[in-house]
Design a protein around this motif. Structure first.
Motif, PDB file in Angstrom:
ATOM      1  N   PRO A 100       0.813  -1.224   0.000  1.00 55.32           N
ATOM      2  CA  PRO A 100       0.000   0.000   0.000  1.00 55.32           C
ATOM      3  C   PRO A 100       0.839   1.263   0.000  1.00 55.32           C
ATOM      4  O   PRO A 100       2.018   1.256   0.336  1.00 55.32           O
ATOM      5  CB  PRO A 100      -0.783  -0.114   1.311  1.00 55.32           C
ATOM      6  CG  PRO A 100       0.138  -0.893   2.208  1.00 55.32           C
ATOM      7  CD  PRO A 100       0.842  -1.878   1.306  1.00 55.32           C
ATOM      8  N   MET A 101       0.198   2.401  -0.360  1.00 59.52           N
ATOM      9  CA  MET A 101       0.872   3.691  -0.221  1.00 59.52           C
ATOM     10  C   MET A 101       0.650   4.193   1.208  1.00 59.52           C
ATOM     11  O   MET A 101      -0.329   3.833   1.866  1.00 59.52           O
ATOM     12  CB  MET A 101       0.355   4.681  -1.255  1.00 59.52           C
ATOM     13  CG  MET A 101      -1.107   5.037  -1.194  1.00 59.52           C
ATOM     14  SD  MET A 101      -1.533   6.244  -2.481  1.00 59.52           S
ATOM     15  CE  MET A 101      -3.323   6.102  -2.534  1.00 59.52           C
ATOM     16  N   PRO A 102       1.534   5.018   1.713  1.00 63.00           N
ATOM     17  CA  PRO A 102       1.436   5.486   3.096  1.00 63.00           C
ATOM     18  C   PRO A 102       0.173   6.291   3.355  1.00 63.00           C
ATOM     19  O   PRO A 102      -0.390   6.921   2.457  1.00 63.00           O
ATOM     20  CB  PRO A 102       2.684   6.367   3.258  1.00 63.00           C
ATOM     21  CG  PRO A 102       3.605   5.947   2.169  1.00 63.00           C
ATOM     22  CD  PRO A 102       2.738   5.515   1.035  1.00 63.00           C
ATOM     23  N   ALA A 103      -0.249   6.307   4.638  1.00 59.11           N
ATOM     24  CA  ALA A 103      -1.458   7.033   5.027  1.00 59.11           C
ATOM     25  C   ALA A 103      -1.340   8.522   4.738  1.00 59.11           C
ATOM     26  O   ALA A 103      -2.328   9.176   4.384  1.00 59.11           O
ATOM     27  CB  ALA A 103      -1.739   6.804   6.514  1.00 59.11           C
ATOM     28  N   SER A 104      -0.123   9.066   4.828  1.00 57.47           N
ATOM     29  CA  SER A 104       0.052  10.502   4.571  1.00 57.47           C
ATOM     30  C   SER A 104      -0.281  10.851   3.128  1.00 57.47           C
ATOM     31  O   SER A 104      -0.881  11.904   2.844  1.00 57.47           O
ATOM     32  CB  SER A 104       1.496  10.922   4.886  1.00 57.47           C
ATOM     33  OG  SER A 104       2.420  10.178   4.101  1.00 57.47           O
ATOM     34  N   THR A 105       0.074   9.969   2.205  1.00 62.16           N
ATOM     35  CA  THR A 105      -0.246  10.190   0.790  1.00 62.16           C
ATOM     36  C   THR A 105      -1.747  10.099   0.569  1.00 62.16           C
ATOM     37  O   THR A 105      -2.333  10.894  -0.172  1.00 62.16           O
ATOM     38  CB  THR A 105       0.472   9.161  -0.096  1.00 62.16           C
ATOM     39  OG1 THR A 105       1.870   9.202   0.163  1.00 62.16           O
ATOM     40  CG2 THR A 105       0.222   9.438  -1.573  1.00 62.16           C
ATOM     41  N   VAL A 106      -2.390   9.135   1.214  1.00 62.78           N
ATOM     42  CA  VAL A 106      -3.843   8.981   1.105  1.00 62.78           C
ATOM     43  C   VAL A 106      -4.538  10.244   1.603  1.00 62.78           C
ATOM     44  O   VAL A 106      -5.456  10.770   0.956  1.00 62.78           O
ATOM     45  CB  VAL A 106      -4.323   7.756   1.915  1.00 62.78           C
ATOM     46  CG1 VAL A 106      -5.853   7.677   1.904  1.00 62.78           C
ATOM     47  CG2 VAL A 106      -3.730   6.476   1.347  1.00 62.78           C
ATOM     48  N   ARG A 107      -4.088  10.756   2.757  1.00 63.03           N
ATOM     49  CA  ARG A 107      -4.707  11.966   3.314  1.00 63.03           C
ATOM     50  C   ARG A 107      -4.531  13.160   2.378  1.00 63.03           C
ATOM     51  O   ARG A 107      -5.438  13.988   2.229  1.00 63.03           O
ATOM     52  CB  ARG A 107      -4.106  12.263   4.687  1.00 63.03           C
ATOM     53  CG  ARG A 107      -4.524  11.267   5.764  1.00 63.03           C
ATOM     54  CD  ARG A 107      -4.164  11.771   7.159  1.00 63.03           C
ATOM     55  NE  ARG A 107      -2.733  11.820   7.380  1.00 63.03           N
ATOM     56  CZ  ARG A 107      -2.004  10.837   7.909  1.00 63.03           C
ATOM     57  NH1 ARG A 107      -2.612   9.711   8.273  1.00 63.03           N
ATOM     58  NH2 ARG A 107      -0.708  10.966   8.090  1.00 63.03           N
ATOM     59  N   THR A 108      -3.379  13.238   1.720  1.00 70.53           N
ATOM     60  CA  THR A 108      -3.129  14.345   0.786  1.00 70.53           C
ATOM     61  C   THR A 108      -4.093  14.288  -0.390  1.00 70.53           C
ATOM     62  O   THR A 108      -4.684  15.309  -0.788  1.00 70.53           O
ATOM     63  CB  THR A 108      -1.674  14.289   0.267  1.00 70.53           C
ATOM     64  OG1 THR A 108      -0.777  14.436   1.373  1.00 70.53           O
ATOM     65  CG2 THR A 108      -1.414  15.384  -0.748  1.00 70.53           C
ATOM     66  N   VAL A 109      -4.286  13.091  -0.956  1.00 73.00           N
ATOM     67  CA  VAL A 109      -5.211  12.933  -2.091  1.00 73.00           C
ATOM     68  C   VAL A 109      -6.639  13.257  -1.660  1.00 73.00           C
ATOM     69  O   VAL A 109      -7.380  13.956  -2.372  1.00 73.00           O
ATOM     70  CB  VAL A 109      -5.129  11.501  -2.673  1.00 73.00           C
ATOM     71  CG1 VAL A 109      -6.166  11.316  -3.778  1.00 73.00           C
ATOM     72  CG2 VAL A 109      -3.732  11.212  -3.216  1.00 73.00           C
ATOM     73  N   LEU A 110      -7.052  12.777  -0.509  1.00 71.66           N
ATOM     74  CA  LEU A 110      -8.412  13.043  -0.020  1.00 71.66           C
ATOM     75  C   LEU A 110      -8.639  14.545   0.188  1.00 71.66           C
ATOM     76  O   LEU A 110      -9.702  15.074  -0.152  1.00 71.66           O
ATOM     77  CB  LEU A 110      -8.659  12.281   1.278  1.00 71.66           C
ATOM     78  CG  LEU A 110      -8.820  10.762   1.143  1.00 71.66           C
ATOM     79  CD1 LEU A 110      -8.742  10.097   2.509  1.00 71.66           C
ATOM     80  CD2 LEU A 110     -10.135  10.422   0.464  1.00 71.66           C
ATOM     81  N   ALA A 111      -7.631  15.234   0.730  1.00 71.17           N
ATOM     82  CA  ALA A 111      -7.764  16.683   0.946  1.00 71.17           C
ATOM     83  C   ALA A 111      -7.855  17.433  -0.374  1.00 71.17           C
ATOM     84  O   ALA A 111      -8.640  18.382  -0.514  1.00 71.17           O
ATOM     85  CB  ALA A 111      -6.578  17.190   1.771  1.00 71.17           C
ATOM     86  N   GLU A 112      -7.052  17.002  -1.367  1.00 66.85           N
ATOM     87  CA  GLU A 112      -7.099  17.648  -2.684  1.00 66.85           C
ATOM     88  C   GLU A 112      -8.444  17.448  -3.367  1.00 66.85           C
ATOM     89  O   GLU A 112      -8.960  18.351  -4.038  1.00 66.85           O
ATOM     90  CB  GLU A 112      -5.993  17.068  -3.575  1.00 66.85           C
ATOM     91  CG  GLU A 112      -4.578  17.466  -3.172  1.00 66.85           C
ATOM     92  CD  GLU A 112      -3.526  16.735  -4.003  1.00 66.85           C
ATOM     93  OE1 GLU A 112      -3.914  15.821  -4.774  1.00 66.85           O
ATOM     94  OE2 GLU A 112      -2.331  17.060  -3.870  1.00 66.85           O
ATOM     95  N   GLN A 113      -9.045  16.269  -3.199  1.00 66.46           N
ATOM     96  CA  GLN A 113     -10.259  15.918  -3.927  1.00 66.46           C
ATOM     97  C   GLN A 113     -11.547  16.286  -3.181  1.00 66.46           C
ATOM     98  O   GLN A 113     -12.538  16.671  -3.806  1.00 66.46           O
ATOM     99  CB  GLN A 113     -10.262  14.411  -4.209  1.00 66.46           C
ATOM    100  CG  GLN A 113      -9.121  13.939  -5.110  1.00 66.46           C
ATOM    101  CD  GLN A 113      -9.254  14.461  -6.522  1.00 66.46           C
ATOM    102  OE1 GLN A 113     -10.229  14.197  -7.214  1.00 66.46           O
ATOM    103  NE2 GLN A 113      -8.269  15.247  -6.964  1.00 66.46           N
ATOM    104  N   LEU A 114     -11.549  16.144  -1.854  1.00 63.54           N
ATOM    105  CA  LEU A 114     -12.775  16.360  -1.080  1.00 63.54           C
ATOM    106  C   LEU A 114     -12.713  17.615  -0.218  1.00 63.54           C
ATOM    107  O   LEU A 114     -13.709  17.974   0.427  1.00 63.54           O
ATOM    108  CB  LEU A 114     -13.051  15.143  -0.178  1.00 63.54           C
ATOM    109  CG  LEU A 114     -13.260  13.804  -0.889  1.00 63.54           C
ATOM    110  CD1 LEU A 114     -13.434  12.686   0.138  1.00 63.54           C
ATOM    111  CD2 LEU A 114     -14.462  13.859  -1.823  1.00 63.54           C
ATOM    112  N   GLY A 115     -11.554  18.289  -0.194  1.00 61.19           N
ATOM    113  CA  GLY A 115     -11.400  19.488   0.621  1.00 61.19           C
ATOM    114  C   GLY A 115     -10.680  19.184   1.928  1.00 61.19           C
ATOM    115  O   GLY A 115     -10.614  18.034   2.371  1.00 61.19           O
ATOM    116  N   GLU A 116     -10.161  20.236   2.559  1.00 63.00           N
ATOM    117  CA  GLU A 116      -9.392  20.066   3.788  1.00 63.00           C
ATOM    118  C   GLU A 116     -10.226  19.433   4.899  1.00 63.00           C
ATOM    119  O   GLU A 116      -9.690  18.764   5.789  1.00 63.00           O
ATOM    120  CB  GLU A 116      -8.843  21.422   4.254  1.00 63.00           C
ATOM    121  CG  GLU A 116      -7.767  22.004   3.338  1.00 63.00           C
ATOM    122  CD  GLU A 116      -6.532  21.105   3.256  1.00 63.00           C
ATOM    123  OE1 GLU A 116      -6.224  20.422   4.264  1.00 63.00           O
ATOM    124  OE2 GLU A 116      -5.884  21.086   2.186  1.00 63.00           O
TER     125      GLU A 116
END
Length: 481
Positions: A100-116
């Motif tokens: 898997p990719m790290p949780a920090s990368t997942v959080r970055t993508v989610l923030a970019e796509q769904l907002g902070e």
């Protein structure tokens, strides 16, 4: 690993290591045999090391490399049994698991796509991925309205990785031959390359999944989770519990195998007729057996849960009638008529002259399962057909090289062969002809089908196979991405 290894040079070096590594291990194996080791022992160790490297490289790179590995996984049943063991376990891993990719990368993508404030979209969100595959990984969550959902997050750089990997794999496709003996890899890679843009487009995937979910809503045989939310690199769908098909293949009961096989065949043939779309990624990681009930009797029976609609073939008129017409003619033994139809449709070029009887014999792997009331698919049968077509000395191999596959049939052909591969992995007994008669345009047969050598009419109603009384669904499975 922060995300997909995106530098072309680094990815190319890893991919190039596959054929070079195979060559190096072959030399190592020769040295060991010269040193007095058993050829069988050295051969098994060589296969095991090759299989381990295959998973390590394709799994770590994800992207096109991972997608390529998943496509290969459905064909392991065609391998000789002495080779199949190491590859079977390794390729099966590629169906529903990857680093898997790290949780920090997942959080970055989610923030970019769904907002902070992306966490406000969910009541719960599990940062440990439930599954990680070729272009994205899936997280289990609870949507803000209380629905359990699967959140597919696309890897950063997935598009670049897909294009780079498939281009590089295409350059040395011949060298990859030893990884899956007897399989023509180059056309597979080209077809995957041609569909890169569609694979990455979650808008198209959401549209296809919504169409299937709406059409199969309330269906007693097939369950498709609906789309909850979609944006460029995030796709949220309803969560799907059930027994992963890979688990059924590994240790399912014969009832589970037969039911899964029947429903998989039904889904393959009915999808284009009902939705105008063909699900084009039929590897076991995309299917589940899901508990359900028969609408008329109320008895328990398994349904087929289906996921991942990132690759579909758009067929607004359903499957081409030519397929059903040709198969019906073939079952009736009308070699000349089949040959004429294949010539008209471009399967035989004008400059080529073939024996109609030989062409009919070549179609045996597709025709044979429809000759009988129910057909027992098996790895042994698959290996027999693969060996017959792959052997350069065989007439079937020589004839196959002269046939032509029109572009409009390329994906249909791959999906059909892949589905047959999964049915053989299942070892399922399937009423294939029953599904063709119900869903395949142009399919008509004069002869009756047989079962155990006896004449038998096709059934009017599919017999339902229920789970054992009191049987509970097995462990909650991961979702496929």
């Amino acid at each position: 690993m922060s995300d997909l290894p995106r530098k072309a040079v680094a990815r190319t070096a890893k991919l190039t290591a596959l054929p070079l590594g195979f060559a190096g291990r072959s030399a190592w194996g020769l040295g060991k045999r010269i040193g007095g080791y058993s050829a069988d022992l050295v051969g098994h160790e060589l296969q095991q090391r090759t299989a381990e490297q295959l998973f390590k490289v394709l799994g770590e790179l994800k992207g096109g490399a991972m997608k390529f590995g998943q496509a290969l996984s459905v064909f392991e049943s065609a391998l000789p049994e002495e080779l199949a063991g190491p590859y079977r376990a390794t390729l099966t891993k590629l169906q529903d698991a990857a680093p898997p990719m790290p949780a920090s990368t997942v959080r970055t993508v989610l923030a970019e796509q769904l907002g902070e404030e992306w966490r406000d979209c969910f009541e719960e969100f599990d940062e440990t991925p439930a599954a990680a595959a070729s272009i994205g990984q899936v997280h289990r969550a609870v949507w803000h309205d209380g629905r359990p959902v699967a959140v597919k997050v696309q890897y950063p750089g997935a598009g670049e990785a897909l294009i780079s990997d498939l281009a590089e794999l295409g350059r040395f496709a011949r060298l990859l031959g030893p990884l899956i003996p007897g399989m023509d890899i180059k056309p597979l890679i080209k077809e995957m390359h041609d569909r890169v843009a569609e694979e990455l487009d979650y808008t198209l995937e959401a549209e296809a999944q919504r169409a299937y979910a709406a059409e199969f809503a309330g269906d007693t045989d097939v369950l498709v989770p609906d789309v909850v939310h979609q944006c460029d690199r995030i796709l949220v769908t309803e969560w799907l519990d059930g027994i992963p098909l890979a688990e059924v293949i590994a240790d399912g009961t014969q009832e589970e195998r037969d039911r899964a096989g029947q429903l998989l065949a039904r889904f393959l043939f009915s999808g284009p007729a009902r939705t105008g779309l063909l699900h084009a990624d039929p590897h076991p990681g995309n299917f589940r057996l899901v508990p359900g009930k028969d609408s008329s009797s109320g008895t328990e029976q398994w349904r087929l849960g289906v996921m991942d609609f990132g690759t579909v073939n758009r067929l607004p008129e359903g499957l081409p009638p030519t397929i059903g017409t040709a198969l019906g003619m073939a079952l009736n033994g009308e070699a000349d008529a089949v040959y004429g139809l294949l010539c008209d449709e471009g399967f035989v070029k004008e400059t080529v002259d073939l024996d109609p009887g030989a062409v009919l014999d070549y179609l045996v792997p597709i025709i044979e399962p429809a000759r009988v009331y129910d057909f027992p698919f098996s790895r042994g049968w698959m290996r027999e057909q693969a060996a017959r077509i792959a052997d350069p000395r065989s007439p079937a191999h020589q004839l196959g090289k002269q046939l032509n596959l029109p572009p409009s049939y390329l994906l249909i052909h791959r999906v059909t062969l892949s589905t047959i591969g999964v049915l053989c992995q299942l070892g399922a007994r399937v009423r294939m002809r029953h599904e063709m008669a119900d869903w395949l345009p142009g399919f008509t047969v004069a002869e009756e089908c047989t079962s155990n050598g006896e004449e038998d009419e096709l059934p009017q109603e599919e017999e339902k196979t229920a789970p054992e009384q009191g049987e509970e669904p097995k462990s909650i499975p991961p979702q496929e991405s």
